[in-house]
Design a protein around this motif. Sequence first.
Motif, short mmCIF file in Angstrom:
data_model
loop_
_atom_site.label_atom_id
_atom_site.label_comp_id
_atom_site.label_asym_id
_atom_site.label_seq_id
_atom_site.Cartn_x
_atom_site.Cartn_y
_atom_site.Cartn_z
N LEU A 81 0.88 -1.16 0.00
CA LEU A 81 0.00 0.00 0.00
C LEU A 81 0.92 1.21 0.00
O LEU A 81 2.00 1.16 0.55
CB LEU A 81 -0.84 0.06 1.27
CG LEU A 81 -2.27 -0.46 1.28
CD1 LEU A 81 -2.83 -0.22 2.65
CD2 LEU A 81 -3.13 0.20 0.24
N ILE A 102 3.66 -0.17 3.79
CA ILE A 102 2.64 0.63 4.47
C ILE A 102 3.26 1.55 5.51
O ILE A 102 2.91 2.73 5.61
CB ILE A 102 1.57 -0.30 5.08
CG1 ILE A 102 0.63 0.47 5.97
CG2 ILE A 102 2.15 -1.44 5.81
CD1 ILE A 102 -0.56 -0.33 6.40
N ILE A 113 -7.73 4.40 -1.61
CA ILE A 113 -7.84 2.98 -1.24
C ILE A 113 -9.28 2.52 -1.52
O ILE A 113 -9.50 1.45 -2.10
CB ILE A 113 -7.49 2.75 0.23
CG1 ILE A 113 -6.09 3.27 0.52
CG2 ILE A 113 -7.57 1.28 0.58
CD1 ILE A 113 -5.71 3.19 1.98
N LEU A 124 -6.95 -6.06 -2.51
CA LEU A 124 -5.93 -5.42 -1.68
C LEU A 124 -4.76 -6.37 -1.42
O LEU A 124 -3.69 -5.95 -1.02
CB LEU A 124 -6.52 -4.99 -0.34
CG LEU A 124 -7.26 -3.65 -0.31
CD1 LEU A 124 -7.68 -3.30 1.09
CD2 LEU A 124 -6.40 -2.54 -0.88
#
Lengths: 318, 343
Positions: free
Chosen positions: B64, B120, B269, B279
Amino acid sequence: MTTMPQIRPDDRPLLIAFGFTLVILVIGTGYTLSTTGTMPLLQPSYLMQQLQIGSFLGICAAGMMLVILTGHIDLSIPWTLTSAAMVATSVGGPWAIPAGLSVGLCVGLVNGFGVSVLRVPSMIFTLGLDTVLRGLMVARTGGFAPQDTATPAMLYLAKAKLLGVPVALFVWIAVSLVVTFLLTRTTFGRALYATGTKERAAWLSGIRTRAVVTGAFLGSALCAALAGVLLAGYSAKAYQGMGNSYLLPAIAAVVLGGTHILGGRGRYAGTFLGVVLIVLLNSILSIMQMPEAFRQIIYGAVIIGMLLIYGRGTRVSE
Amino acid sequence: MTRWIAQNRGFAAALVLFAALYFSYHLMHPRGFSTAVLVQNANELVAIGFVAMAQTVPVLLGGLDLSVGAVMTLAACVASWLLDGTPAQIALGMIATLAVGAGFGLMNGLIVVYGRLQPIIATLATGAIAIGLALLIRPNPGGNVDGDLNWALTNSVYDFAETYGFARGGDAAWLQPFVNIPVPLILLFGTACLVWLPFKRTVTGRTIYAIGSAEGAAYASGLPIDRARIAAFTLAGFFAACGGLYLAIQTSTGNADVVQAGAYTLNSIAAVVLGGTALLGGTGGVIASILGAMILRAVSFYFRILDIDPLLQPLIEGIVLLTAVSAVAFRTFGVKNQLELFR
């Protein structure tokens, strides 16, 4: 920790975080000595005051750690905190604090259901619930800070001092003891680590992983709600967006404390140190009257730098 | 056709959902099916569309990028200083803006690959750095953007041709089929088609999908996984900078707004998930995420025509998002072997 040499690598982040906290104190004291000739950072009263402010973050981080250990993340902390504060102040009276905590209970159960039963990625489900909570509170309050004030009990928990130590600090310590006990002395704690390491293996070995994940989210939401009730007591009322500045620092504190962001590894002592580190870093940047721009850059650089020192992950996973 | 639907179920569902939402929106709108409405909607779509594209690439890896909103803000702040003067200066300014974004993305990629940090948490930290830099560049909102550029890029093709006086000021016969298309839509889909589609077909592009599906297998097959990771984050920075550049042109200002940057990151997102990209990585694509962003925006368009109390809007947005992601998840109840649910 000396009896279990195989968890030695887990101690490294703790030692580094502790060392860095000392470095921050030395740099800050050096700065104040050279400018004003005083050492406010080393005075117990100043440290107590900083830790009192830090206790709200510390409680949020304790809950966040439970979720991160299972390999998930809880992005609904900001509005869980705010909703709990708003509900608590509007209910008022002796039921204010239970009402605030019951908000956390509901949020935790919904999050747990969405993530563990529906199996929606936690990143997006908790984000969605955060938006719903924000919507509910905006619809209820009209987008303004509600007029209700905190009850005496909330004021006492957040602001009063007992034996010269802020009560909020005692609350944080109590939460810390509960979390440490949960993680190290109960089957729930062991199940959390097992689920975070490999949910499939944990499920096959008979752990009810759905209940464990729901429990983690419940813990996180309850902690956020408690922080919200305390914060409403500290500022005497609830206001819009009061939880916004707690999400990212809470994640950062957990990770700086050596908990693996993908779950399964980490100790509570690390999270505690991580919170202390972030609180001290913030207070020193305020003392130096650092502009917001440099604060953000230093904040980011410290996180990256410390994680690089902690030791790097594997080159290829699995 | 049936096979395509079976392979792209998420994308197909998003397409149907968007078509239904947007068609009925036009039916209900008093000035529906007009260029003016289309142009306005397209303008609101571009920034979030680009940021959703940016988010998609690291998500395909199974990571992410929490810095996309911040990089977009940084790019907008850079652009707000550079988009004025002679055409050559403006062009250079645009290139510089995109280079800043791509460079920041490259830094993210290097940190993730050689620092071996989780994307992340690494991008959470670099996002703070990007916001700090943006605040340094633009301590107060403001900016100076060429007026012609602002007008030409935020309207229909006809206005674009008229502003820059080509195709006989927009009246040339060959241009007529296209005059009503909003320029922002062309920019968005043009970038996706010219940058993403060719890139996806390269070895590096395929490797991104391979890493998302099974990293160990990708490594064992000798695919260039380090290069693919760095490329993915660089591309994310580039797309985010495209969004920032457009935002600066559209609003003629740069504004280092921390809250706005966070909102863009989180909405990106949501857009990626609504578009049907997993995801966990490995399936989905950039075009699907633009579609996801379109759905997010279409929902907010309804607030204007249905006269919904503004105080209820955040609640409805949240419920729509939560319902959409939960609806996909109800298939978990049909799974026979529970073991498939766990990883």
